[in-house]
Design an enzyme around this catalytic site. Structure first.
Site, short mmCIF file in Angstrom:
data_model
loop_
_atom_site.label_atom_id
_atom_site.label_comp_id
_atom_site.label_asym_id
_atom_site.label_seq_id
_atom_site.Cartn_x
_atom_site.Cartn_y
_atom_site.Cartn_z
N LYS A 280 -12.70 -77.17 50.63
CA LYS A 280 -12.84 -77.33 49.19
C LYS A 280 -11.79 -78.30 48.64
O LYS A 280 -10.74 -78.46 49.25
CB LYS A 280 -12.60 -75.97 48.50
CG LYS A 280 -13.70 -74.94 48.71
CD LYS A 280 -13.39 -73.66 47.94
CE LYS A 280 -14.47 -72.62 48.13
NZ LYS A 280 -15.77 -73.00 47.55
N ARG A 354 -22.71 -65.73 52.62
CA ARG A 354 -24.03 -65.30 53.08
C ARG A 354 -24.01 -64.95 54.57
O ARG A 354 -24.83 -64.15 55.03
CB ARG A 354 -25.08 -66.38 52.75
CG ARG A 354 -24.79 -67.71 53.38
CD ARG A 354 -25.60 -68.85 52.75
NE ARG A 354 -25.02 -69.29 51.47
CZ ARG A 354 -25.54 -70.25 50.71
NH1 ARG A 354 -26.66 -70.86 51.08
NH2 ARG A 354 -24.97 -70.61 49.58
N1 BES Z 1 -16.87 -68.48 47.09
C1 BES Z 1 -17.70 -69.61 46.86
C2 BES Z 1 -18.46 -69.52 45.52
C3 BES Z 1 -17.60 -69.53 44.28
C4 BES Z 1 -17.32 -70.73 43.65
C5 BES Z 1 -17.14 -68.35 43.73
C6 BES Z 1 -16.56 -70.73 42.49
C7 BES Z 1 -16.37 -68.35 42.58
C8 BES Z 1 -16.09 -69.52 41.97
C9 BES Z 1 -18.73 -69.74 47.98
O1 BES Z 1 -18.31 -69.31 49.23
C10 BES Z 1 -19.06 -71.18 48.11
O2 BES Z 1 -18.19 -71.93 48.46
N2 BES Z 1 -20.32 -71.54 47.85
C11 BES Z 1 -20.74 -72.88 47.95
C12 BES Z 1 -22.08 -72.89 48.62
C13 BES Z 1 -22.58 -74.27 48.99
C14 BES Z 1 -21.73 -74.87 50.10
C15 BES Z 1 -24.02 -74.16 49.44
C16 BES Z 1 -20.84 -73.46 46.54
O3 BES Z 1 -21.25 -72.75 45.63
O4 BES Z 1 -20.47 -74.61 46.37
MN MN Z 2 -17.29 -70.81 50.30
#
Ligand code: BES
Ligand code: MN
Ligand code: ZN
Length: 503
Positions: A280, A354
């Site tokens: 990230k 997931r």
């Molecule tokens: N934990 C994150 C989602 C999240 C983002 C929670 C901001 C709280 C605040 C999750 O694991 C994630 O990174 N999801 C990705 C999925 C994508 C790679 C398909 C996302 O939402 O960008």
């Molecule tokens: Mn994630």
């Protein structure tokens, strides 16, 4: 924090502040011309003094409007806090009342004991108690020794007394006791979310689950990394393999005698989400300590349900891992095998929630419970779609989805139904494995849910809650909601369990 019911007079109760509710004046008078006090047991001199102070200060009685008035004649408390609650005569919006009382209690930081002149009707009393309980919170576990001075005078209210005209009924007493149990649980979930990620790796989160139910009739089972391997939990192991802190799965079983139905709740427990190799960006990455908010909600809800002694079987499943990039981390392109045998191509290591949920759902479906609900800070797309305060509710069963949305509404949580469009399944097709872990970016909250649905057999009612936004308040406190962890979904789970117990 203690919550108590009392029938002493609001005029003479010893406390640091007395909270009273005020409403906009009735339809007979033009809007905005003044306020009406919804208070019992105050002498006329006090009512007159409060009314004229409120008029002078321009109070309107709007929901959440807080006005503080010192030295009211005939009132022992040194300060009267008048809080607007909107129109209680109209359709009662209990959530408005919860939030208003919360704002009043937050305005009383630094005071020790606050008494609230409460409406005696059960729904209004319950809302008043819950709003007050949830607002009296802060998280200071990691403030240094030297900061005692810095925080003096800024502790939340320690003792809240709800004043009702006597005699107090058994139902009123019970609802106050229940509010304490549920309030404690919401605050436990907040604490777990607020705890820094270096202090709460997966093994500690699993132990926190055990501690949360210590002394309660709940059986705790914890799988370490070797047990996870033995049971074929490829999702939890794959996500956890990049971290020096190994993954876990905690299972909490509450099975009271006479329970007819089983509810299984599953919570995402990523103790920190860097994204892994699909790392990230740096901005706000610290908020990813809250990526175990689903797990926190499950742990807290099982605690509350067991303390309340609800006659329903409840199983909490908490898969937990730390998603780190390293020489041992899983790679984009890796194929892993989940608990139920499904193979998954990991195209993005940041879609990790997931993967750990898939194993846990595979375990959950073995029991064929009446209902499975999973809860997760699953997608950024949830926040794009619904904002930071409304959770998304998806399901393979319309009745179950409606049931959970209605329970959330009754419990005072904001959740909204969302679809599971069938066409999104094709976007998850993998050339190599049974399914890929990312699908269409448009409607990303829904693609994630469609992935999860793959692990639920037909006929098994299942609901998925995406709480990415509501789990963590990165802005200022509002109503009864503090900054940081909010305890989202705990009250909804307790409400669902109550309704399943009732039959
Ligand atoms: N934990 C994150 C989602 C999240 C983002 C929670 C901001 C709280 C605040 C999750 O694991 C994630 O990174 N999801 C990705 C999925 C994508 C790679 C398909 C996302 O939402 O960008
Ligand atoms: Mn994630
Ligand atoms: Zn995550």
């Amino acid at each position: 924090m203690t919550l108590a019911l009392a029938t002493t007079s609001p005029a003479t109760t010893a406390c640091d502040a007395l909270v009273i509710a005020v409403m906009p004046q009735g339809p007979a008078t033009p809007e905005g011309s003044g306020v009406e006090l919804a208070a019992h047991g105050l002498p006329d001199a006090a009512l007159t003094a409060i009314s004229s102070a409120l008029t002078a200060l321009g109070a309107k009685g709007k929901p959440g409007e807080v006005t503080r008035i010192p030295s009211v004649p005939g009132v022992k408390a040194p300060v009267v806090i008048a809080v607007g609650v909107g129109n209680l005569r109209a359709t009662i919006d209990t959530e408005n009342l919860r939030r208003a009382v919360g704002a009043a209690i937050r305005s009383a930081v630094g005071m020790r004991k606050v008494a609230i002149v409460a409406a005696p009707q059960e729904d209004l009393l319950a809302a008043t108690a819950m709003g007050a309980r949830l607002a009296a919170y802060d998280f200071t576990d990691f403030k240094g020794k030297g900061s005692a001075k810095a925080t003096a005078g800024s502790s939340p209210v320690a003792s809240i007394v709800l004043l009702v005209p006597g005699p107090a009924t058994a139902a009123q007493k019970r609802l106050i006791a229940d509010t304490e149990v549920i309030g404690d649980a919401v605050c436990l979930a907040r604490d777990l979310v607020n705890t820094p990620p270096n202090a709460l790796p997966p093994a500690k989160l699993a132990l926190a689950a055990k501690d949360a139910v210590a002394g309660l009739p709940v059986k705790v089972t914890i799988w370490d990394e070797r047990a996870l391997a033995r049971h074929g939990c490829g999702g939890i192991l794959g996500v956890g393999q990049g971290s020096a802190n190994p993954p876990r799965l905690a299972r909490l079983d509450y099975a009271p005698a006479g329970a007819k139905r089983q509810l299984i709740i599953v919570g995402k427990g990523i103790t920190f989400d860097t994204g892994g190799i699909s790392i990230k960006p740096a901005a706000n990455m610290d908020e990813m300590k809250g990526d175990m908010a689903g797990a926190a909600a499950v742990i807290a809800a099982v605690q509350a349900i067991a303390r309340l002694g609800l006659k329903v079987k409840v199983t909490g499943l908490v898969p937990t891992a730390e998603n780190m990039p390293s020489g041992t981390a899983q790679r984009p392109g890796d194929v892993i095998t989940m608990f139920d045998g499904t193979t998954v191509e990991v195209l993005n290591t940041d879609a990790e929630g997931r993967l750990i949920l898939a194993d846990a759902l595979g375990i959950a479906v073995q029991d064929k419970p009446a209902l499975i609900i999973d809860v997760a800070t699953l997608t950024g797309a949830q926040r794009v779609a619904l904002g930071s305060r409304t959770a998304g509710v998806m399901a393979n069963d319309d009745a179950a989805r409606a049931q959970v949305c209605a329970a959330a509404d009754r419990a005072g949580e904001t959740m909204w139904p969302m679809p599971l469009p069938e066409e999104l399944r094709a976007s998850l097709d993998s050339a190599t494995a049974d399914i890929a872990n990312i699908g269409d970016r448009m409607g990303g909250m829904l693609s994630a849910a469609v992935f999860l649905k793959e692990f639920i057999p037909n006929g098994q009612p299942w609901v998925h809650l995406d709480i990415a936004g509501p789990a963590f308040n990165d802005k200022s406190p509002y109503g009864y909601t503090p900054k940081g962890g909010t305890g989202a979904a705990v009250r909804t789970f307790v409400q669902v369990a109550r309704e399943l117990a009732a039959g």
